[in-house]
Enzyme design. Structure first.
Site, PDB file in Angstrom:
ATOM      1  N   GLU A 190       0.804  -1.236   0.000  1.00  0.00           N
ATOM      2  CA  GLU A 190       0.000   0.000   0.000  1.00  0.00           C
ATOM      3  C   GLU A 190       0.834   1.283   0.000  1.00  0.00           C
ATOM      4  OE1 GLU A 190      -2.696  -0.407   3.288  1.00  0.00           O
ATOM      5  OE2 GLU A 190      -3.517  -2.288   2.559  1.00  0.00           O
ATOM      6  N   GLU A 300      -6.067 -10.909  -1.127  1.00  0.00           N
ATOM      7  CA  GLU A 300      -6.921 -10.648   0.045  1.00  0.00           C
ATOM      8  C   GLU A 300      -8.399 -10.622  -0.335  1.00  0.00           C
ATOM      9  OE1 GLU A 300      -5.527  -7.302   2.347  1.00  0.00           O
ATOM     10  OE2 GLU A 300      -3.430  -7.736   1.955  1.00  0.00           O
TER      11      GLU A 300
HETATM   12  O1  G3I Z   1      -4.589  -8.106  19.350  1.00  0.00           O
HETATM   13  C1  G3I Z   1      -5.435  -7.039  19.785  1.00  0.00           C
HETATM   14  C2  G3I Z   1      -6.195  -7.475  21.023  1.00  0.00           C
HETATM   15  O2  G3I Z   1      -5.289  -7.697  22.078  1.00  0.00           O
HETATM   16  C3  G3I Z   1      -7.211  -6.384  21.376  1.00  0.00           C
HETATM   17  O3  G3I Z   1      -7.999  -6.823  22.445  1.00  0.00           O
HETATM   18  C4  G3I Z   1      -8.109  -6.083  20.197  1.00  0.00           C
HETATM   19  C5  G3I Z   1      -9.118  -4.992  20.487  1.00  0.00           C
HETATM   20  O4  G3I Z   1      -9.030  -3.920  19.592  1.00  0.00           O
HETATM   21  O5  G3I Z   1      -7.301  -5.691  19.110  1.00  0.00           O
HETATM   22  C6  G3I Z   1      -6.410  -6.700  18.683  1.00  0.00           C
HETATM   23  O6  G3I Z   1      -5.669  -6.236  17.605  1.00  0.00           O
HETATM   24  C7  G3I Z   1      -6.353  -6.154  16.371  1.00  0.00           C
HETATM   25  C8  G3I Z   1      -5.568  -6.963  15.343  1.00  0.00           C
HETATM   26  O7  G3I Z   1      -6.189  -6.848  14.098  1.00  0.00           O
HETATM   27  C9  G3I Z   1      -5.438  -8.420  15.722  1.00  0.00           C
HETATM   28  O8  G3I Z   1      -6.658  -9.075  15.700  1.00  0.00           O
HETATM   29  C10 G3I Z   1      -6.439  -4.709  15.960  1.00  0.00           C
HETATM   30  O9  G3I Z   1      -7.263  -3.983  16.844  1.00  0.00           O
HETATM   31  C11 G3I Z   1      -6.999  -4.603  14.557  1.00  0.00           C
HETATM   32  O10 G3I Z   1      -6.905  -3.260  14.099  1.00  0.00           O
HETATM   33  C12 G3I Z   1      -6.200  -5.507  13.617  1.00  0.00           C
HETATM   34  O11 G3I Z   1      -6.815  -5.403  12.357  1.00  0.00           O
HETATM   35  C13 G3I Z   1      -6.108  -5.939  11.252  1.00  0.00           C
HETATM   36  C14 G3I Z   1      -5.754  -4.813  10.276  1.00  0.00           C
HETATM   37  O12 G3I Z   1      -5.184  -5.363   9.101  1.00  0.00           O
HETATM   38  C15 G3I Z   1      -4.742  -3.846  10.886  1.00  0.00           C
HETATM   39  O13 G3I Z   1      -3.523  -4.464  11.130  1.00  0.00           O
HETATM   40  C16 G3I Z   1      -7.016  -6.952  10.591  1.00  0.00           C
HETATM   41  O14 G3I Z   1      -7.187  -8.077  11.476  1.00  0.00           O
HETATM   42  C17 G3I Z   1      -6.402  -7.412   9.288  1.00  0.00           C
HETATM   43  O15 G3I Z   1      -7.308  -8.258   8.595  1.00  0.00           O
HETATM   44  C18 G3I Z   1      -6.076  -6.205   8.412  1.00  0.00           C
HETATM   45  O16 G3I Z   1      -5.467  -6.673   7.230  1.00  0.00           O
HETATM   46  C19 G3I Z   1      -5.228  -5.696   6.214  1.00  0.00           C
HETATM   47  C20 G3I Z   1      -3.980  -6.140   5.479  1.00  0.00           C
HETATM   48  O17 G3I Z   1      -2.903  -6.260   6.365  1.00  0.00           O
HETATM   49  C21 G3I Z   1      -3.637  -5.164   4.364  1.00  0.00           C
HETATM   50  N1  G3I Z   1      -4.741  -5.000   3.460  1.00  0.00           N
HETATM   51  C22 G3I Z   1      -5.987  -4.637   4.106  1.00  0.00           C
HETATM   52  C23 G3I Z   1      -6.363  -5.627   5.197  1.00  0.00           C
HETATM   53  C24 G3I Z   1      -7.693  -5.259   5.808  1.00  0.00           C
HETATM   54  O18 G3I Z   1      -7.598  -4.019   6.507  1.00  0.00           O
END
Ligand code: G3I
Length: 404
Positions: A190, A300
């Site tokens: 990105e 994805e």
């Molecule tokens: O691990 C913490 C947990 O301890 C906490 O209780 C919880 C509450 O908010 O959050 C957890 O972390 C989350 C993490 O995923 C792990 O599950 C984050 O909040 C959340 O923002 C994070 O979201 C991920 C996002 O990327 C940001 O990194 C999504 O799962 C993931 O599917 C998404 O993937 C992205 C790709 O990397 C790039 N392309 C887009 C795609 C979708 O946004």
């Protein structure tokens, strides 16, 4: 249209211009004409009593393809980790082991997970996942060496006064550690965005601010030096439509190729909607990348029924709150047509594979991030009850050469 809180910039820049996709029934057709659908409904997210899950006509999705068929997974300590010792994880692993040949860690190989403190690499969670994948004969598409999103950017990046050498160390150490254990990498994720005037260009990330565009070729060069075998991808969203983002990406890629930068392919994230982008645009984007001799990988893929950027969508009045048989059938058609377009547009040697962004509808980023926990959607191939959906049959149909 109700304004929802956007945690992810995906569609702010790429989808706003589209209108009119909210019902999910746009694929039309008669759901009962799907001969393989089960008569018994077991999907708790359906209020219609049937046909939102199905009995597949094949035993293993991945064996229908001559390329990796992957899924993103939650792993490590994440809530829906497939590595947990509980029933949810076991159900997800059953699906993975039966239907997929490649795994993408959805989060646990991002920058903060592997290298949060400069010089200290934390590989335990990723190693455990890779051991599991290897034991099951599954490949790994690794994600991602460089990503701008602040939540995943370690403090050392922001604080660094010698960022290029620090990024070189980051990439070298990680790519060397996983060399021989991963099939491929999203090297840069990105890096393209629209500026305040609406013009597409390099994203104004911390990497770009400190290093200019040179961080991109340097990342590929360092990754190749550390792992000579892994396929190296540039990965982005919103590049399967006809808008300027795709054109800018081609321009960037042409420069990289002209400079002999070791890039092997383009990862099309494809967080798409039921009617956006148009299938002809998707096919054309694949073709233009393949024309350059680059691999095309769908990295994805997911297809929600609701499109919060469509003109007819509003929450809570006008979003689809029940996943009906009609929705399931339209989604099956859409999945089938996208895979069919991939097969039509990409020569065999350039097919990097197709990955869906999540094992089952109970663990999709869309509910929390795109829909801000206002409601759920059903964008994946397996139901909240871990049963195959018509969407999975649609992918299988396309891979088997059946008409969609
Ligand atoms: O691990 C913490 C947990 O301890 C906490 O209780 C919880 C509450 O908010 O959050 C957890 O972390 C989350 C993490 O995923 C792990 O599950 C984050 O909040 C959340 O923002 C994070 O979201 C991920 C996002 O990327 C940001 O990194 C999504 O799962 C993931 O599917 C998404 O993937 C992205 C790709 O990397 C790039 N392309 C887009 C795609 C979708 O946004």
């Amino acid at each position: 249209m109700v304004l929802i809180k956007l945690l992810y910039p995906l569609a702010v820049v790429t989808v706003l211009p589209m209108v009119g996709c909210s019902s999910g029934g746009s694929g039309s057709g008669n759901p009962s004409s799907s001969s393989s659908t089960s008569s018994s409904s077991s999907s708790s997210n359906s209020s219609t009593g049937g046909n939102t899950t199905t009995t597949l006509t094949f035993a293993n999705l991945h064996v229908l393809a001559g390329f990796p068929v992957g899924t993103a997974v939650s792993a490590g300590n994440e809530s829906f980790s497939i590595m947990h010792s509980n029933a949810n994880a076991a159900s997800q692993r059953n699906i993975i082991e039966q239907h997929f040949s490649q795994i993408t860690p959805g989060n646990i190989m991002k920058m903060r997970y592997l290298h949060n403190t400069y010089g200290t690499f934390t590989y335990e969670q990723a190693d455990a996942l890779i051991d599991y994948a290897a034991a099951q004969g599954k490949g790994i598409h690794a994600h991602a060496l460089i990503w701008h999103r602040s939540y995943q950017v370690p403090d050392w990046v922001n604080e660094s006064e010698d960022l290029q050498s620090h990024l070189d160390h980051h990439i070298s150490n990680i790519a060397e550690h996983f060399a021989g254990k991963v099939d491929s990498w999203d090297v840069v994720n990105e890096a393209i965005d629209r500026n305040a005037e609406g013009v597409w260009g390099y994203r104004d990330s911390v990497f770009y601010q400190k290093l200019g565009k040179s961080y991109i070729p340097n990342a590929f060069i360092t990754a190749r030096a550390a792992d000579v075998d892994a396929e190296l991808y540039y990965n982005d969203y919103g590049i399967s439509s006809a808008d300027g983002k795709f054109q800018f990406m081609l321009q960037m890629v042409d420069e990289l190729l002209a400079d002999d930068v070791p890039i092997d392919g383009i990862g099309f994230q494809m967080h798409v909607f039921m009617t956006w982008p148009d299938i002809s645009h998707i096919r054309s984007a694949f073709e233009q990348v393949a024309d350059r001799g680059l691999k095309v990988k769908i990295t994805e893929l997911d297809i929600p029924i609701n499109n919060p950027f469509g003109g007819e969508y509003s929450y809570p009045d006008n979003y689809v709150s029940n996943f009906t048989a009609e929705d399931a059938y339209a989604q099956k058609q859409r999945y089938c047509q996208i895979v069919e377009a991939y097969l039509q547009a990409v020569p065999i040697a350039l097919r990097g594979g197709i990955t869906v962004w999540g094992v089952y509808d109970g663990d999709t980023w869309l509910n929390s991030e795109l829909f801000s926990n206002n409601h759920v959607d059903w964008p994946l191939l397996f139901s909240t009850n871990f049963l195959p959906k018509p969407a999975a049959q649609g992918v299988g149909d396309a891979l088997s050469g059946r008409a969609c």
